[in-house]
Design an enzyme around this catalytic site. Structure first.
Site, PDB file in Angstrom:
ATOM      1  N   ALA A 102      -9.230   5.976   5.158  1.00 51.90           N
ATOM      2  CA  ALA A 102      -9.038   7.135   6.039  1.00 51.90           C
ATOM      3  C   ALA A 102     -10.338   7.907   6.241  1.00 51.90           C
ATOM      4  O   ALA A 102     -11.079   8.179   5.297  1.00 51.90           O
ATOM      5  CB  ALA A 102      -7.965   8.080   5.514  1.00 51.90           C
TER       6      ALA A 102
ATOM      7  N   ASN B 178      -8.288   1.881  10.585  1.00 53.52           N
ATOM      8  CA  ASN B 178      -7.458   1.536  11.733  1.00 53.52           C
ATOM      9  C   ASN B 178      -7.955   2.257  12.979  1.00 53.52           C
ATOM     10  O   ASN B 178      -8.452   1.649  13.920  1.00 53.52           O
ATOM     11  CB  ASN B 178      -6.003   1.874  11.448  1.00 53.52           C
ATOM     12  CG  ASN B 178      -5.045   1.421  12.545  1.00 53.52           C
ATOM     13  OD1 ASN B 178      -3.835   1.539  12.397  1.00 53.52           O
ATOM     14  ND2 ASN B 178      -5.525   0.888  13.652  1.00 53.52           N
ATOM     15  N   THR B 179      -7.867   3.593  12.973  1.00 53.43           N
ATOM     16  CA  THR B 179      -8.184   4.363  14.170  1.00 53.43           C
ATOM     17  C   THR B 179      -9.620   4.160  14.624  1.00 53.43           C
ATOM     18  O   THR B 179      -9.900   4.128  15.831  1.00 53.43           O
ATOM     19  CB  THR B 179      -7.926   5.858  13.924  1.00 53.43           C
ATOM     20  OG1 THR B 179      -6.589   6.029  13.435  1.00 53.43           O
ATOM     21  CG2 THR B 179      -8.086   6.669  15.192  1.00 53.43           C
TER      22      THR B 179
ATOM     23  N   LYS C  76       0.865  -1.179   0.000  1.00 57.36           N
ATOM     24  CA  LYS C  76       0.000   0.000   0.000  1.00 57.36           C
ATOM     25  C   LYS C  76       0.904   1.233   0.000  1.00 57.36           C
ATOM     26  O   LYS C  76       1.688   1.440   0.929  1.00 57.36           O
ATOM     27  CB  LYS C  76      -0.910   0.015   1.222  1.00 57.36           C
ATOM     28  CG  LYS C  76      -1.819   1.243   1.245  1.00 57.36           C
ATOM     29  CD  LYS C  76      -2.389   1.502   2.618  1.00 57.36           C
ATOM     30  CE  LYS C  76      -2.992   2.906   2.661  1.00 57.36           C
ATOM     31  NZ  LYS C  76      -3.320   3.328   4.031  1.00 57.36           N
TER      32      LYS C  76
END
Length: 270
Positions: A199, A221-222, A112
């Site tokens: 994102a 992710n977050t 990525k």
């Protein structure tokens, strides 16, 4: 009004194909910001993800002998490892990081790519991203690429040879959700490679919206790691991705300005 096209796919046969390999899960997850490796393992198991992305410059994948190795809890035999270039701000560093990952993973070509342009927003440096993508594709890498939500740039990255294009929904780690759904939809409509939102997802409804727009998957992710209960949130994201995809395949009803009775009005008894 956004219109959705019907497809011939069904949940039983519907797969995400990346670099020629089919995956049942359309949720890709990162490995940063968890409390420890055990929490990382449990959350990723709960997510059902089959592709896991790892920041090569921030995580030990074997380059630091004697330190905990994330591959011990996320074995490549079980997961497809997607090394990423998080933290890279120029072409040379990004390319070098991908080559290091290929060495660490015994010739693994799937990467990525992200080349950042600003430390505050973490927006991509589009010019540098295009340059790095060209180098990596010519070097034999299968490049999944993080970019902004510009349909022109997304198409250019596809034309370079990237195997998947990953437009942001909002700034990395912001949790703001999809700020520009019309651009995402345009990217999807014009693409011949998988489009995955990357994102900005904050909660399960954001993931469902991305899938209802026709995206092939979502990387996050977050949104999981920063939740009060990451393992529970991982399960919620798994369900949201599945529900959003099935809703897209089903084809939503047309939006109408006024009411429409849900029961028939013909043949009333009185």
């Amino acid at each position: 009004m956004i219109e959705f096209e019907m497809t011939d796919s069904t949940p039983d046969t519907d797969t995400l194909v990346v670099a020629g390999r089919p995956y049942r899960s359309r949720l890709l997850v990162g490995t940063g910001k968890y409390r420890d490796l055990e929490q990382t393992r449990l959350a990723i198991e709960a997510s059902g993800a089959e592709i896991v992305t790892i920041a090569v410059r921030r995580t030990n994948m074997g380059q630091n002998p004697g330190e905990p190795n994330i591959l011990d809890v996320l074995p490549p035999e079980r997961y497809t490892i997607l090394p990423n270039t998080a933290g890279c701000y120029d072409v040379d560093t990004a390319v070098r990081t991908c080559r290091l990952a290929r060495e660490l993973l015994d010739g693994h070509n799937l990467v990525k790519l992200e080349v950042l342009g600003d430390e505050r927003t973490l927006f991509p440096d589009v010019v540098a991203t295009l340059q790095a993508a060209e180098i990596l594709v010519k070097d034999g890498f299968d490049v999944m690429v993080y970019t902004n939500d510009d349909p022109i740039v997304a198409k250019r990255l596809e034309e370079i040879g990237c195997i998947a294009v990953m437009p942001l929904a909002a700034p990395i780690g912001s949790g703001l959700g999809i700020r520009n759904p019309l651009n995402i939809r345009t990217i999807v409509e014009n693409a011949r490679v998988p489009i995955l939102v990357d994102a900005g997802v904050g909660t399960a409804s954001d993931a469902a919206v991305a899938m209802e727009l026709g995206c092939d998957g979502v990387l996050m992710n977050t949104a999981i790691a920063a939740a009060r209960d990451p393992i529970l949130m991982a399960g919620a994201m798994r369900k949201a991705i599945e529900a959003g995809r099935e809703a897209y395949l089903a084809g939503r009803m047309p939006a109408k300005r006024f009411a429409s009775a849900s029961s028939p009005i013909e043949g009333l008894f009185f």
